[in-house]
Write an enzyme that holds these catalytic residues in place. Sequence first.
Site: not given
Length: 419
Positions: A63, A235, A307-309
């Site tokens: 995500y 997360r 990554v949670d860019h």
Amino acid sequence: MTSELLQQVRILDPLTGTDTTGDVLIVDHIIKDIAPQISNPPPNTQHHNCDGLILGPGLTDLYSLGGEPGYEDRETLDSFWKSASAGGFTRVAMLPATHPPIDNPGALSLLQTRAKMLQPASNLYFWGALTIAIAGQQMTEFAELASAGIVGFADGVPVQNLALLRRILEYLKPLNIPIALWPCDRKLEGSGVMREGPDSIRLGLPGNPAISETTALAALLEVVATTGTPTHIMRVSTARSVQLIQQAKNQGIPITASTTWLHLTLDTKAIECYNPNLRIDPPLPTPQDRYALIQAIKEGIIDAIAVDHSPYSYEEKTVAFGEAPAGAIGLELALPLLWQNLVDAGLLTPLELWRSLSIGAAACLNLKLPGVTTGKAAELTLFNPKQTWKVEEKTLQSLSSNTFWLGQQIAGRVIKVWS
């Protein structure tokens, strides 16, 4: 016919659990041969001396946030995919927080059409929103979105209403499609901007207590146990959460879990510089929590690294730490910095890291990677862990540069991807 011979490359294959060195022959995007040495490749084969380089399955990001449509100043679909490819990712799942959000088939179709136009061709997937306008009040039309081709359902923000959450999981169970949820109690979080503890007191920043995550997680696990709907926990950032996840898995509750690369790379000590690019949500862990997360990756309690860019413009991030929007870019930085901080530091083996970034992440999306196997399609990442480069706007493919490492020299760069 195109033919490439990678000579004496270190091959990491988490599918078979092997870490070997040898030659790899790729012909017309198919892995034709893997051997200690290949002496008779086809005519006109390109030879690559890969001594010191790493070859593994293409990476998968569970995500991340894009920008298009609505926030093209932060990221376009084109820059998003180029950034992912530059970081070694061959499959990426984008969260639905666009404008308008991906909460209906029309919004999804727009992005799918754009994705087909990307060069090189992309394996770009899209999460569909759980709730209309990602507001946490009313369910979207699950069946319509599922049939339109989403990879799964996720708001990317916490669903605070547990009664609604229970109904969501009950409705989604028959669809057998990935569901990702972020456990976070916004009321307990309050105005906290970093993890509560001695460092938050010393730095004079409002603390976000660990129980804002763990109480929400405990409630979420009870709902999942009741409905029996397979669920992915996003997360994860605390040691207590790791304990709760391990207990739930031992009890047979159908969950997978991920943490993000930044939560494995840095902790609250780094915030001493008050760099607003370290303002992320959930906040950076304490040193003890970071160690627990690394151990959880090693032991397989946490299945994947995401990554949670989260791109933001210079103007949005150039504010005081507590006022900055939460998020940082990472698609181009995750593999090099994880390798440097975890593998080189002896905290994870190369296979453990690669597993969590590739087949582990793909499995959470119900996807299968071909691995590094003769006869399979070449979906691969070639990585040089020693190559140094400076993180600058001109060296990044992302339109945004909101990262703690901006202006710094780092080691590790992706040489090529086959996708």
